[in-house]
Design an enzyme around this catalytic site. Structure first.
Site, PDB file in Angstrom:
ATOM      1  CE1 TYR A  16      -4.134  -1.851   0.336  1.00  0.00           C
ATOM      2  CE2 TYR A  16      -2.756  -3.309   1.636  1.00  0.00           C
ATOM      3  CZ  TYR A  16      -3.910  -3.077   0.946  1.00  0.00           C
ATOM      4  OH  TYR A  16      -4.856  -4.053   0.845  1.00  0.00           O
ATOM      5  CE1 TYR A 143      -7.130  -6.676   3.790  1.00  0.00           C
ATOM      6  CE2 TYR A 143      -6.183  -8.439   5.113  1.00  0.00           C
ATOM      7  CZ  TYR A 143      -6.154  -7.647   3.990  1.00  0.00           C
ATOM      8  OH  TYR A 143      -5.166  -7.819   3.055  1.00  0.00           O
ATOM      9  CG  ASP A 244     -10.160 -14.795   7.503  1.00  0.00           C
ATOM     10  OD1 ASP A 244      -9.141 -15.332   7.946  1.00  0.00           O
ATOM     11  OD2 ASP A 244     -10.146 -13.870   6.670  1.00  0.00           O
ATOM     12  CE  LYS A 273      -1.859 -11.622   8.315  1.00  0.00           C
ATOM     13  NZ  LYS A 273      -3.212 -11.205   7.948  1.00  0.00           N
TER      14      LYS A 273
END
Ligand SMILES: *Cc1c(COP(=O)(O)O)cnc(C)c1O
Length: 423
Positions: A16, A143, A244, A273
């Site tokens: 980003y 997210y 998630d 992760k």
């Protein structure tokens, strides 16, 4: 040889960031324990665990060894028509550790892909039932990743939906849970979801949600009763529930998986992760035998996905070592201890005019400012204080490795206080 920062500025995109106005980047030469070592020798205490992933810290002997041992056998082979012990061992562990209904595992290469796989599973499930459905329901502030389907179920604000309008699929959103983790539960909190599902359930394939902690969409920590009520609603309408746990999995919230706070079983579970202890990119999507078999009895006859690096042996080997290391460690005590220290260490920030809120769960500590902070400026101040903390927007947050020492964690907390006090 020094790290060529000029080339980096001129040619590399970081997450980003702008190619016109690249933000400063700090050259890191190595990492060890809970510290990042910059090229000039400065050591920074790591408050980020490399975005939730490095749960044991860096250069962990057992993990290094697992990679080296696997490297001496093979680093990769295709997963089509071939299999290997590291993948089998990993799936045995995941099936054993996750809720009992989850018995079929798809191993992929990153969190976003694990979410794509989960959404595809839900679509193929309804397709196979002869009742095709193309919509998902979720809450705001979520997210789920940066690929298109994952973006389409992430929070609609923040530019991404607007930006790709016309291409990005449109799904159903309702207000995020408002009751905090430790507040008395208010049943009205589930009303927006109840209304949404009552109206649209016939076109919805699944509900996707980050259990208990909404991560990159706002670092919000919500009440376990919300998840229970959501599970009940999904059951009522026969909808699949996708959890998630890419950020929350492997102990981060104080339970091995955040769903355990609500004692619910999702129909599909995404992991990533922390899966490899932050060593390599790897993710997994788990589902039930019923859903897997339904998918495979449909027209397609198979589950339609197969990445090149599926089941990468190096990544699976280090994931196995990481899970073993975690389970053989007093991780629960460590995370509880971190929680207590974060609660104490961050509470002082509440006295500052610039701070709106402080919240903590497990090894996650969040300080919310009243206004967005200047990232480049605040990052430089943190580095000066010898800590690595990377805020976004109004959020300054910590999710350190579980192996962090009291002194290191104290350093992180007091750095946040000092920097925010100067704003
Ligand atoms: C980070 C994250 C993802 C995406 O994972 P990547 O490995 O970055 O693709 C998806 N969902 C959640 C909850 C995450 O925190």
């Amino acid at each position: 040889m020094s790290i060529d920062l000029q080339f980096d500025q001129q040619h590399l995109w970081h997450p980003y960031t702008s190619s016109l106005k690249p933000l400063p980047c700090y050259p890191v030469a190595s990492a060890e324990g809970c510290e990042l070592i910059l090229e000039d020798g400065r050591r920074l205490v790591d408050g980020m665990a490399s975005w939730w992933a490095c749960i044991h810290g860096y250069q962990v002997a057992q993990l290094d060894q697992a990679v080296q041992q696997q490297l001496s056998k093979m680093s990769h082979v295709m997963f089509g028509g071939l299999t290997h012990q590291p993948a089998i061992d990993l799936c045995k562990k995941l099936v054993a550790l996750t809720p009992e209904n989850l018995q079929q595992v798809f191993i992929s290469d990153s969190g976003s892909v694990a979410v794509e796989v989960a959404l595809k599973m839900a679509l193929q499930y309804w397709q196979a039932k002869g009742e095709p459905r193309a919509k998902f329901a979720t809450v705001r502030n979520g997210y789920h990743g940066d690929t298109f389907a994952a973006m389409s179920v992430s929070d609609p604000q923040g530019g991404m939906h607007q930006l790709y309008q016309g291409f990005l699929a449109e799904h159903f959103f309702c207000d995020a849970p408002q009751t905090r983790f430790d507040e008395p539960w208010n049943n009205a909190d589930i009303s927006p979801m109840k209304t949404l599902l009552a109206e649209h359930h016939r076109s919805i394939a699944a509900v996707i949600i980050e259990p208990i902690v909404q991560g990159a969409g706002g670092m919000r920590i919500y009440h376990p009763e919300y998840l229970k009520a959501l599970r009940a609603l999904c059951d009522e309408y026969g909808l699949l529930l996708i959890a998630d746990e890419i950020a929350t999995g492997f102990g981060r919230t104080g339970k091995l998986f955040a769903c355990e706070h609500a004692q619910i079983q999702p129909d599909i579970l995404c992991l990533g992760k922390g899966l490899t202890g932050g060593y390599m990119s790897l993710a997994a999507t788990l589902t039930s035998k019923h859903i897997a078999h339904t998918i495979c009895s449909g027209d397609a006859g198979v589950f339609m996905h197969g990445p090149t690096f599926m089941g990468n042996p190096l990544a699976c080997a280090v994931a196995n070592a990481s899970i073993e290391l975690l389970l053989n460690s007093p991780w629960q005590q460590r995370v509880e201890h971190i929680q207590a220290q974060l609660n104490q260490g961050l509470a002082t920030c509440l006295s500052l005019d610039s701070i709106a809120d402080v919240r903590v769960l497990g090894a996650i500590g969040v300080v919310e400012a009243k206004r967005p902070v200047d990232l480049a400026q605040i990052q430089a101040k943190f580095v000066e204080l010898g800590v690595w903390i990377r805020p976004f927007g109004k959020l300054i947050y910590l999710m350190p490795p579980y192996t962090i020492s009291d002194a290191q964690l104290e350093r992180l907390c007091s750095a946040i206080y000092r920097v925010m006090a100067e704003l």
